[in-house]
Design a protein around this motif. Structure first.
Motif, short mmCIF file in Angstrom:
data_model
loop_
_atom_site.label_atom_id
_atom_site.label_comp_id
_atom_site.label_asym_id
_atom_site.label_seq_id
_atom_site.Cartn_x
_atom_site.Cartn_y
_atom_site.Cartn_z
N TRP A 34 0.85 -1.19 0.00
CA TRP A 34 0.00 0.00 0.00
C TRP A 34 0.88 1.24 0.00
CZ3 TRP A 34 -5.09 0.19 -0.82
CH2 TRP A 34 -5.86 -0.97 -0.61
N TYR A 35 0.52 2.21 -0.86
CA TYR A 35 1.23 3.47 -0.97
C TYR A 35 0.24 4.62 -0.87
CZ TYR A 35 5.23 0.88 -2.88
OH TYR A 35 6.27 0.01 -3.06
N GLN A 36 0.72 5.74 -0.36
CA GLN A 36 -0.05 6.98 -0.33
C GLN A 36 0.65 8.00 -1.22
OE1 GLN A 36 0.37 9.70 3.04
NE2 GLN A 36 -1.84 9.65 3.32
N GLN A 37 -0.13 8.67 -2.07
CA GLN A 37 0.44 9.71 -2.93
C GLN A 37 -0.41 10.97 -2.75
OE1 GLN A 37 0.37 9.20 -7.27
NE2 GLN A 37 2.44 10.04 -7.34
N SER A 38 0.14 11.94 -2.03
CA SER A 38 -0.54 13.20 -1.85
C SER A 38 -0.27 14.08 -3.05
CB SER A 38 -0.07 13.88 -0.56
OG SER A 38 -0.30 13.04 0.55
N LEU A 39 -1.01 15.19 -3.14
CA LEU A 39 -0.91 16.07 -4.31
C LEU A 39 0.54 16.52 -4.50
CD1 LEU A 39 -2.72 17.45 -6.41
CD2 LEU A 39 -2.79 19.43 -4.89
N ASP A 40 1.04 16.32 -5.71
CA ASP A 40 2.40 16.72 -6.05
C ASP A 40 3.45 16.10 -5.15
OD1 ASP A 40 1.51 20.07 -7.11
OD2 ASP A 40 1.68 18.21 -8.22
N GLN A 41 3.13 14.95 -4.59
CA GLN A 41 4.08 14.25 -3.74
C GLN A 41 4.48 12.93 -4.39
OE1 GLN A 41 5.25 15.14 -0.47
NE2 GLN A 41 4.46 17.15 -1.06
N GLY A 42 5.53 12.38 -3.86
CA GLY A 42 5.97 11.07 -4.34
C GLY A 42 5.14 9.97 -3.74
N LEU A 43 5.61 8.76 -3.93
CA LEU A 43 4.92 7.58 -3.43
C LEU A 43 5.46 7.23 -2.04
CD1 LEU A 43 5.07 5.66 -6.76
CD2 LEU A 43 2.95 6.15 -5.55
N GLN A 44 4.61 7.32 -1.05
CA GLN A 44 5.02 7.00 0.31
C GLN A 44 4.56 5.59 0.64
OE1 GLN A 44 6.91 9.13 2.15
NE2 GLN A 44 6.89 10.44 0.33
N PHE A 45 5.52 4.73 0.92
CA PHE A 45 5.20 3.35 1.24
C PHE A 45 4.55 3.27 2.62
CE2 PHE A 45 5.56 -1.13 1.62
CZ PHE A 45 6.11 -1.43 2.85
N LEU A 46 3.45 2.56 2.69
CA LEU A 46 2.74 2.41 3.97
C LEU A 46 3.02 1.06 4.61
CD1 LEU A 46 -0.72 3.98 3.08
CD2 LEU A 46 1.20 5.06 4.26
N ILE A 47 2.71 -0.01 3.88
CA ILE A 47 2.81 -1.34 4.48
C ILE A 47 2.79 -2.40 3.40
CG2 ILE A 47 0.33 -1.75 4.82
CD1 ILE A 47 1.08 -2.69 7.72
N GLN A 48 3.39 -3.56 3.72
CA GLN A 48 3.42 -4.68 2.80
C GLN A 48 2.96 -5.95 3.51
OE1 GLN A 48 7.31 -6.11 1.76
NE2 GLN A 48 6.55 -7.64 0.33
N TYR A 49 2.21 -6.76 2.79
CA TYR A 49 1.81 -8.07 3.29
C TYR A 49 2.26 -9.15 2.32
CZ TYR A 49 -0.95 -6.26 7.09
OH TYR A 49 -1.33 -5.65 8.26
N TYR A 50 2.58 -10.30 2.87
CA TYR A 50 2.93 -11.45 2.07
C TYR A 50 2.18 -12.66 2.61
CZ TYR A 50 5.47 -15.46 0.29
OH TYR A 50 5.79 -16.66 -0.29
N ASN A 51 1.33 -13.21 1.77
CA ASN A 51 0.58 -14.41 2.11
C ASN A 51 -0.10 -14.30 3.49
OD1 ASN A 51 -0.33 -16.92 1.26
ND2 ASN A 51 1.38 -18.02 2.19
N GLY A 52 -0.66 -13.15 3.72
CA GLY A 52 -1.44 -12.94 4.94
C GLY A 52 -0.68 -12.35 6.11
#
Lengths: 114, 111
Positions: A34-52
């Motif tokens: 999951w990533y968050q991209q605010s206006l005129d901002q880059g991609l901010q990594f939020l969290i990663q899941y693997y197989n649950g």
């Protein structure tokens, strides 16, 4: 089309509310990001899941949480929403969750908090 | 710590000219460097990537170079076309088992 689906496409809500964003990875992919991209901002990594299971965590606020279900789809829950949470939220998936793998992005969910 | 600096933040070029975007990183353990292109209102898409065992990789009009000693890598687009107009993001990994993205470069190709 990357094969990653996200719903809803757009979401308008009020401050203090809670929303759930949904992501289905590409067929065969076990990892979701999951990533968050605010206006005129880059991609901010939020969290990663693997197989649950949670695999990596970025700058995710305590008001935010996520999970990956047995069918591998994932949900990102955002609570006590603030104006600053307005952003484009992307989900991506990869085969086995290794950082060197190509991540395929979904079309995103545009969240507007009023 | 994990940090990727990307320059320039905006780049305007004449159609047919070349465009170069540079990124620097701080984690010496990083060994994977992808580049993503994001057109207006659309999702990011991988356009090229490079691993630390090579210094250069080319795919038609785009190429990426890597200097591990100096900890920087660059994207080169030759013979630019209007459809190259987009935001380009560099990234590096696996810092903390994840990718860290640069701040993006908005490229405008003027016809």
């Amino acid at each position: 089309d990357s094969g990653v689906t996200q719903t809803p496409k757009h979401l308008i809500t009020a401050t203090g509310q809670r929303v759930t964003l949904r992501c289905s990875p590409r067929s065969g992919d076990l990892s979701v990001y999951w990533y968050q991209q605010s206006l005129d901002q880059g991609l901010q990594f939020l969290i990663q899941y693997y197989n649950g299971e949670e695999r990596a965590k970025g700058n995710i606020l305590e008001r935010f949480s996520a999970q990956q279900f047995p069918d591998l789809h994932s949900e990102l829950n955002l609570s006590s929403l603030e104006l600053g949470d307005s952003a484009l939220y992307f989900c991506a998936s990869s085969v086995a969750g290794a950082p060197q793998e190509t991540q395929y992005f979904g079309p995103g969910t545009r969240l507007l908090v009023l | 710590g994990e940090n990727v600096e990307q320059h320039p933040s905006t780049l305007s070029v004449q159609e047919g000219d070349s465009a170069v975007i540079k990124c620097t990183y701080s984690d010496s353990a990083s060994n994977y460097f992808p580049w993503y292109k994001q057109e207006l209102g659309k999702r990011p898409q991988l356009i090229i990537d490079i691993r630390s065992n090579v210094g250069e990789k080319k795919d038609q009009r785009i190429a990426v170079t890597l200097n591990k000693t100096a900890k920087h890598f660059s994207l080169h687009i030759t013979e630019t076309q209007p459809e190259d107009s987009a935001v380009y993001f560099c990234a590096e990994g696996p810092a903390g088992n994840k990718l860290t993205f640069g701040g993006g470069t908005r490229v405008l190709v003027k016809p």
